[in-house]
Design an enzyme around this catalytic site. Structure first.
Site, PDB file in Angstrom:
ATOM      1  N   LYS A 105       0.852  -1.191   0.000  1.00 48.69           N
ATOM      2  CA  LYS A 105       0.000   0.000   0.000  1.00 48.69           C
ATOM      3  C   LYS A 105       0.878   1.228   0.000  1.00 48.69           C
ATOM      4  CE  LYS A 105      -4.517   0.759   0.431  1.00 48.69           C
ATOM      5  NZ  LYS A 105      -5.597  -0.185   0.086  1.00 48.69           N
ATOM      6  N   GLY A 217     -20.968   6.000   4.769  1.00 49.44           N
ATOM      7  CA  GLY A 217     -19.900   6.416   3.852  1.00 49.44           C
ATOM      8  C   GLY A 217     -20.391   6.445   2.415  1.00 49.44           C
ATOM      9  N   GLY A 219     -19.351   7.686  -0.319  1.00 47.01           N
ATOM     10  CA  GLY A 219     -18.296   8.180  -1.206  1.00 47.01           C
ATOM     11  C   GLY A 219     -18.343   7.390  -2.496  1.00 47.01           C
ATOM     12  N   ASN A 220     -17.181   7.202  -3.094  1.00 48.56           N
ATOM     13  CA  ASN A 220     -17.103   6.506  -4.373  1.00 48.56           C
ATOM     14  C   ASN A 220     -17.699   5.094  -4.275  1.00 48.56           C
ATOM     15  OD1 ASN A 220     -16.347   5.952  -6.983  1.00 48.56           O
ATOM     16  ND2 ASN A 220     -14.299   5.280  -6.409  1.00 48.56           N
ATOM     17  N   GLY A 222     -19.350   3.643  -1.650  1.00 53.88           N
ATOM     18  CA  GLY A 222     -20.679   3.612  -1.017  1.00 53.88           C
ATOM     19  C   GLY A 222     -21.793   4.012  -1.965  1.00 53.88           C
TER      20      GLY A 222
HETATM   21  N1  GLU Z   1      -7.427   0.201  -3.237  1.00 51.57           N
HETATM   22  C1  GLU Z   1      -8.200  -0.966  -3.479  1.00 51.57           C
HETATM   23  C2  GLU Z   1      -8.246  -1.858  -2.253  1.00 51.57           C
HETATM   24  O1  GLU Z   1      -8.020  -1.436  -1.147  1.00 51.57           O
HETATM   25  C3  GLU Z   1      -7.757  -1.693  -4.717  1.00 51.57           C
HETATM   26  C4  GLU Z   1      -6.335  -2.123  -4.723  1.00 51.57           C
HETATM   27  C5  GLU Z   1      -5.849  -2.593  -6.084  1.00 51.57           C
HETATM   28  O2  GLU Z   1      -6.638  -2.612  -7.010  1.00 51.57           O
HETATM   29  O3  GLU Z   1      -4.681  -2.925  -6.162  1.00 51.57           O
HETATM   30  O4  GLU Z   1      -8.578  -2.993  -2.330  1.00 51.57           O
END
Ligand code: GLU
Length: 416
Positions: A105, A217, A219-220, A222
């Site tokens: 991440k 939530g 947002g996108n 939700g």
């Molecule tokens: N950000 C998204 C998650 O938390 C997608 C991560 C990705 O597609 O690599 O699952």
């Protein structure tokens, strides 16, 4: 973001799983920490001519199953511990879906709402210039997350391509379709969650066409979930909230019209003159399902969990429930679709995007949806079966399925 330390939460969940699986202490020690953590300073020339230096992170948690994979967040409250927790959860997320991916991440401490497009572009390109040696299609593949978008991914892909001297679509996912994005990636997280909700409702004997849902939530993710629950099952969305508060209408809320209101006012509050509720009030409403989609780790603690009347919790956000919240859910017999299973639709379609980039051959929307449905349904049932086999709750079961695979990969690779 809340005061709970999300990484401590993630570690506690892992230790619980290690006990269930009776894992060797050396293996646990490996899984308790990220393999690599990179912190960079990113200087950005702002529109007013000044230079601002932003702190950026990339945490590469575990790559036993494949290249590190996971989003990048642009958030003013970002900390290394949130990124660490989210990187750990990405590891379990890819694994529980059976994807050939590890977990990672990224994050940048910044307030994207106060930045121009030009500043955001320079920050995104700066992030890649600072980290390009650590990312790549077979090394670590970032994606969008909180406050990062397809456009940001396009800039990052372009910067990486310029540095490598060739087109490198596969370096990030969640790109716009015109530059190698996959159809269906936009609402994949919400859609994947709805497939697991369909299976969960079946398991607990809940008729979704009559179900009342509250969305925490809007947002996108939700807002997609709200539209999809209506479209796919005919469920009634009776309450929605965002960081400013929530609204409730027992008759059901028209999501298209609410979307219009949110676009204009940047919040759901004030919609059709409905009374403003707190997020806690929304969680305590008489509903059948709560979709927890707010990017607020640890928002549902033990005290709040006690007020919840719903039968199913659909965790579309990462880490919405604390371990003591979980205890209450178990005691009260709630069916939880745990976060890294429920919200795995996004990374699953990201994986499809990587495959399509490698083959330079692109799938139809129907192909993506049907593959995603099969993958989410299969994983939900693997977790459900594990929960029955080991007599453990759904979160513990998701950990058991995910951790077992990572440990097996570490063993055959000769790491342990
Ligand atoms: N950000 C998204 C998650 O938390 C997608 C991560 C990705 O597609 O690599 O699952």
């Amino acid at each position: 973001m809340s005061k709970v330390n999300p990484f401590e939460m993630a570690q506690q969940q892992l230790l619980d799983c290690a006990n269930i699986l009776n894992l060797d202490q050396g293996v646990v020690n490996i899984l308790m920490q990220p393999q690599k953590q990179i912190q960079v300073s990113i200087p950005v020339k702002m529109d007013d001519g000044t230079i601002q230096v932003f702190q950026g992170f990339r945490v590469q948690y575990n790559n036993a199953l494949g290249p590190y994979k996971g989003g990048i967040r642009f958030h003013p409250d970002e900390t290394i511990d949130t990124v660490r927790a989210l990187a750990a959860w990405m590891t379990w997320k890819g694994s529980v879906l059976g994807l050939p991916l590890g977990g990672g991440k990224g994050g940048v401490i910044c307030n994207p709402k106060a930045m121009s497009d030009g500043e955001l572009e320079r920050l995104s390109r700066g992030y890649v210039r600072a980290l390009w040696q650590h990312i790549g299609p077979d090394m670590d593949v970032p994606a969008p997350d909180v406050y990062t978008s397809g456009q940001i991914m396009a800039w990052m892909m372009d910067e990486y391509s310029v540095i490598s001297g060739k087109n490198q679509y596969g370096v990030v996912t969640g790109k716009p379709v015109i530059v190698g994005g996959s159809l269906g990636r936009g609402d994949a997280t919400a859609r994947g969650g709805m497939y697991t909700l369909r299976e969960a409702a079946n398991e607990v004997g809940l008729d979704l066409s009559k179900a009342k849902i509250a969305i925490l939530g809007f947002g996108n993710v939700g807002s997609f979930a709200a539209s999809l629950a209506g479209e796919m099952f005919g469920s009634r969305i009776v309450a929605v909230s965002d960081s400013k508060g929530g609204v409730y209408d027992e008759q059901g809320i028209d999501i298209a019209s609410l979307n219009g209101h949110k676009k204009k006012t940047r919040s759901v509050i004030g919609y059709k003159g409905l009374k403003t509720l707190t997020n806690e009030d929304v969680l305590a409403l008489p509903v059948d399902i709560i979709v927890a989609a707010a990017p607020d780790e640890g928002a549902i603690n033990g005290r709040i969990a006690k007020t919840i009347k719903a039968k199913i919790i659909c965790e579309l956000a990462n880490g919405p429930t604390t371990p003591d919240g979980d205890e209450v859910f178990v005691k009260n017999g709630l069916h939880v679709i745990p976060d890294f299973l429920c919200n795995a639709g996004g990374v699953t379609v990201s994986y499809y995007e990587m495959v399509q980039n490698m083959y330079m051959h692109y799938w139809t929307l129907d192909e993506v949806y049907s593959k995603l449905d099969k993958a989410m349904t299969k994983s939900y049932h693997e977790v459900l079966d594990a929960s029955k086999e080991y007599k453990i709750n759904m979160r513990q079961a998701a950990y058991v399925v995910a951790v077992r695979r990572v440990v097996e990969a570490m063993k055959v690779r000769g790491w342990v």
